[in-house]
Design a protein around this motif. Structure first.
Motif, PDB file in Angstrom:
ATOM      1  N   ASP A   1      -6.040   8.881   3.248  1.00 29.73           N
ATOM      2  CA  ASP A   1      -7.238   9.528   2.340  1.00 29.73           C
ATOM      3  C   ASP A   1      -8.335   9.657   3.093  1.00 29.73           C
ATOM      4  O   ASP A   1      -9.043  10.721   3.169  1.00 29.73           O
ATOM      5  CB  ASP A   1      -7.625   8.100   1.439  1.00 29.73           C
ATOM      6  CG  ASP A   1      -6.722   7.895   0.439  1.00 29.73           C
ATOM      7  OD1 ASP A   1      -6.301   9.002  -0.485  1.00 29.73           O
ATOM      8  OD2 ASP A   1      -6.083   7.047   0.402  1.00 29.73           O
TER       9      ASP A   1
ATOM     10  N   ASP B   1     -14.666  -6.208  -3.439  1.00 26.70           N
ATOM     11  CA  ASP B   1     -13.402  -5.484  -2.646  1.00 26.70           C
ATOM     12  C   ASP B   1     -12.637  -6.432  -1.793  1.00 26.70           C
ATOM     13  O   ASP B   1     -12.956  -7.446  -1.436  1.00 26.70           O
ATOM     14  CB  ASP B   1     -14.001  -4.317  -1.705  1.00 26.70           C
ATOM     15  CG  ASP B   1     -14.177  -2.969  -2.508  1.00 26.70           C
ATOM     16  OD1 ASP B   1     -13.917  -2.959  -3.579  1.00 26.70           O
ATOM     17  OD2 ASP B   1     -14.640  -2.082  -1.746  1.00 26.70           O
TER      18      ASP B   1
ATOM     19  N   ARG C   1      -3.906  -7.251  -4.796  1.00 21.87           N
ATOM     20  CA  ARG C   1      -3.716  -5.765  -4.281  1.00 21.87           C
ATOM     21  C   ARG C   1      -4.886  -5.457  -3.448  1.00 21.87           C
ATOM     22  O   ARG C   1      -6.111  -5.798  -3.800  1.00 21.87           O
ATOM     23  CB  ARG C   1      -3.889  -4.661  -5.520  1.00 21.87           C
ATOM     24  CG  ARG C   1      -3.363  -3.507  -4.984  1.00 21.87           C
ATOM     25  CD  ARG C   1      -3.057  -2.480  -6.263  1.00 21.87           C
ATOM     26  NE  ARG C   1      -4.047  -2.572  -7.085  1.00 21.87           N
ATOM     27  CZ  ARG C   1      -5.172  -1.711  -7.135  1.00 21.87           C
ATOM     28  NH1 ARG C   1      -5.493  -0.672  -6.164  1.00 21.87           N
ATOM     29  NH2 ARG C   1      -6.201  -1.659  -8.055  1.00 21.87           N
TER      30      ARG C   1
ATOM     31  N   ARG D   1      -7.708  -3.104  -2.211  1.00 17.19           N
ATOM     32  CA  ARG D   1      -8.410  -1.992  -2.384  1.00 17.19           C
ATOM     33  C   ARG D   1      -8.393  -0.864  -1.246  1.00 17.19           C
ATOM     34  O   ARG D   1      -8.359   0.323  -1.693  1.00 17.19           O
ATOM     35  CB  ARG D   1      -9.948  -1.871  -3.028  1.00 17.19           C
ATOM     36  CG  ARG D   1     -10.610  -0.587  -3.476  1.00 17.19           C
ATOM     37  CD  ARG D   1     -11.804  -0.487  -4.319  1.00 17.19           C
ATOM     38  NE  ARG D   1     -12.349   0.535  -4.395  1.00 17.19           N
ATOM     39  CZ  ARG D   1     -13.282   1.167  -3.687  1.00 17.19           C
ATOM     40  NH1 ARG D   1     -13.756   0.505  -2.491  1.00 17.19           N
ATOM     41  NH2 ARG D   1     -13.842   2.425  -3.853  1.00 17.19           N
TER      42      ARG D   1
ATOM     43  N   ASP E   1       0.357   0.153  -1.923  1.00 17.73           N
ATOM     44  CA  ASP E   1      -0.539  -0.316  -3.279  1.00 17.73           C
ATOM     45  C   ASP E   1      -2.113  -0.187  -3.251  1.00 17.73           C
ATOM     46  O   ASP E   1      -2.740  -0.276  -3.996  1.00 17.73           O
ATOM     47  CB  ASP E   1      -0.262  -1.696  -3.420  1.00 17.73           C
ATOM     48  CG  ASP E   1       1.261  -1.707  -4.282  1.00 17.73           C
ATOM     49  OD1 ASP E   1       1.766  -0.908  -4.125  1.00 17.73           O
ATOM     50  OD2 ASP E   1       1.641  -3.015  -4.537  1.00 17.73           O
ATOM     51  N   ALA E   2      -2.535   0.039  -2.036  1.00 12.18           N
ATOM     52  CA  ALA E   2      -4.050   0.010  -1.787  1.00 12.18           C
ATOM     53  C   ALA E   2      -4.705   1.560  -2.549  1.00 12.18           C
ATOM     54  O   ALA E   2      -3.822   2.574  -2.540  1.00 12.18           O
ATOM     55  CB  ALA E   2      -4.525   0.216  -0.478  1.00 12.18           C
ATOM     56  N   ASP E   3      -5.610   1.444  -2.940  1.00 14.16           N
ATOM     57  CA  ASP E   3      -6.489   2.649  -3.517  1.00 14.16           C
ATOM     58  C   ASP E   3      -6.588   3.640  -2.495  1.00 14.16           C
ATOM     59  O   ASP E   3      -6.495   5.120  -2.762  1.00 14.16           O
ATOM     60  CB  ASP E   3      -7.599   2.288  -4.312  1.00 14.16           C
ATOM     61  CG  ASP E   3      -7.228   1.522  -5.587  1.00 14.16           C
ATOM     62  OD1 ASP E   3      -6.156   1.705  -5.931  1.00 14.16           O
ATOM     63  OD2 ASP E   3      -8.269   0.675  -6.105  1.00 14.16           O
ATOM     64  N   LEU E   4      -7.195   3.155  -1.270  1.00 16.28           N
ATOM     65  CA  LEU E   4      -7.772   3.981  -0.207  1.00 16.28           C
ATOM     66  C   LEU E   4      -7.032   3.378   0.996  1.00 16.28           C
ATOM     67  O   LEU E   4      -6.793   2.124   1.412  1.00 16.28           O
ATOM     68  CB  LEU E   4      -9.365   3.932   0.035  1.00 16.28           C
ATOM     69  CG  LEU E   4     -10.190   4.310  -1.368  1.00 16.28           C
ATOM     70  CD1 LEU E   4     -11.781   4.047  -1.022  1.00 16.28           C
ATOM     71  CD2 LEU E   4     -10.198   5.900  -1.480  1.00 16.28           C
TER      72      LEU E   4
END
Length: 450
Positions: A171, A22, A112, A114, A144-147
């Motif tokens: 999130d 990560d 990017r 995560r 742009d982060a997933d979380l």
């Protein structure tokens, strides 16, 4: 009041979300999430190759131990600090060259994140929370982060400005009683005071100021108490700026943009300063990509940037972040603010440094005084501010303007503010380098060029 409990997780649950490989970006300085980072070392035995991307870290968690860095974590940083410098030999800490206003944009383009995790204020009734002490790159990375995870704390300041997050974009939420990281106020020494006096004399009533931290900036802020109606458009909100605001020296009344507001990208300083900016309508946090954008800085007339440097060569190149190849800090917003100030109508950029420094030989332990005005920068030194962008340079021996000057003129002016013990040697080196062929006037400069 927004009910955030549906997104609430514990620190342990947040740690469970971390996976091998990560890239986790944490908030800058006082925005670092203290509960999360203080617990991160607990998963060192189950994860590998986890990158923490940070800037000006203030939470000295156990994850930063050499053992944990070698086995589980690595650090990519926009600004190096002493704890990170100690880890340089591990090969697991690396610096990201950048101009601060582009830090988030360029990082996203390359790697990017995560996860984005940042300290934030307690929720507002309208469905927003706010990054605790600025928004330098946090929002940009979060896009742009997933979380996106916020660690909310009643002890985090609630700043107004472009630092808010809608709950729909968050999130998970961690509750903590964490405090934003602080840094000590450095008392100015005798050299700081002399340099601070020269710099303050270059500032007029009504000017708009950018200033950082340390002995010289703190000395400058002390002398700026004599001024009236100063404005603030700065990368960093500091305890020194707070003192000027409390004294009524800063009003922002003569600004062309954000009149009456002290504008900053992030705050880092004392606990008193965080209390001061909390819900203070005179303080306004902007996005780093805007606050530090040179073209937007220039919208205010009479913008004055005040920065420090490690060494400067006789042509004007400033190294402000490394000692040779050793990275000790970062470019930060030096180039942003210096070039922005010079684009401003009647703006000025000031670089300050001591004329000398005491160096200790690593082998013999012997101490030697060396000049910080040098013929050429040390091999491997980072050029933080191009000689094309240097304006005023100040030491305890005076202030000189390099704007529009030739190399020969720069040699003369910079030697005039070097320590007297090194002026003859510097001239000889300037001749050897081919910069000049005749002796310059090396009388004490005081203030040259205004």
């Amino acid at each position: 009041m927004v009910d955030y409990r549906s997104k609430l997780i514990t620190v342990d649950q947040a740690l469970d979300l971390v996976r091998d490989g990560d890239n986790i970006t944490v908030g800058l300085g006082a925005n670092e999430p203290p509960a999360f980072l203080s617990s991160l070392h607990r998963i060192a035995d189950r994860v590998s190759d986890v990158t923490i991307t940070d800037c000006l870290p203030t939470v000295m968690g156990e994850y930063l131990s050499e053992e944990n860095i070698r086995s589980s974590f690595s650090i990519d940083c926009w600004f190096s600090t002493p704890p990170l410098r100690k880890l340089a030999g591990t090969g697991r800490v690396s610096f990201i060259p950048n101009h601060l206003h582009l830090a988030g944009t360029k990082r996203n383009a390359h790697k990017r994140s995560r996860m984005l995790i940042s300290l934030a204020s307690m929720p507002e009734a309208d469905g927003r929370t706010r990054f605790a002490a600025g928004n330098t790159y946090e929002e940009m990375i979060g896009r742009d982060a997933d979380l996106r995870i916020v660690e909310i704390s009643p002890n985090a300041p609630h700043c107004y400005g472009q630092n808010y997050l809608d709950w729909d974009s968050i999130d998970y939420v961690i509750e903590s009683d964490g405090w934003p990281g602080t840094i000590p106020v450095v008392a100015p020494n005798d050299r700081d005071l002399v340099i601070g006096r020269y710099i303050a004399d270059l500032v007029d009533d009504g000017d708009c100021i950018q200033v950082g931290i340390g002995g010289i900036p703190n000395a400058v802020c002390g002398y700026l108490m004599e001024k009236k109606d100063l404005g603030i458009h700065t990368e960093m909100m500091t305890t020194g700026i707070m003192d000027l605001m409390k004294a009524g020296v800063v009003t922002g009344a003569r600004k062309q943009v954000d009149v009456g507001k002290a504008v900053f990208a992030f705050a880092l300083g004392s606990a008193e300063m965080y209390e001061f900016i909390d819900r203070n309508p005179d303080c306004w946090t902007g996005r780093g990509e805007e606050v530090n954008n040179p073209w937007l800085i220039a919208r205010n007339d009479n913008q004055v940037s005040i920065n420090t440097s490690i060494e400067i060569d006789l042509t004007g190149q400033c190294c402000s972040e490394s000692i040779g190849t050793q990275q000790i800090s970062g470019t930060g917003g030096q180039s942003d603010t210096a070039t922005g100030a010079q684009r401003s109508r009647n703006g000025r950029s000031i670089i300050a440094l001591y004329s000398t420094v005491e160096k200790t030989d690593r082998v013999t332990g012997e101490k030697q005084v060396i000049s910080k005005i040098v013929p050429t920068l040390r091999p491997g030194a980072a050029v933080s501010l191009s000689r094309n962008d240097v304006d005023w340079v100040v030491t305890e021996y005076g202030a000189v303007s390099l704007r529009g000057t030739t190399i020969a003129e720069r040699v003369e002016r910079l030697i005039s503010i070097a320590h007297p013990d090194f002026r003859e040697q510097l001239h000889a080196e300037a001749v050897r380098c081919g910069y000049v062929s005749v002796a310059p006037s090396v009388a004490r400069a005081a203030v040259v060029g205004r």
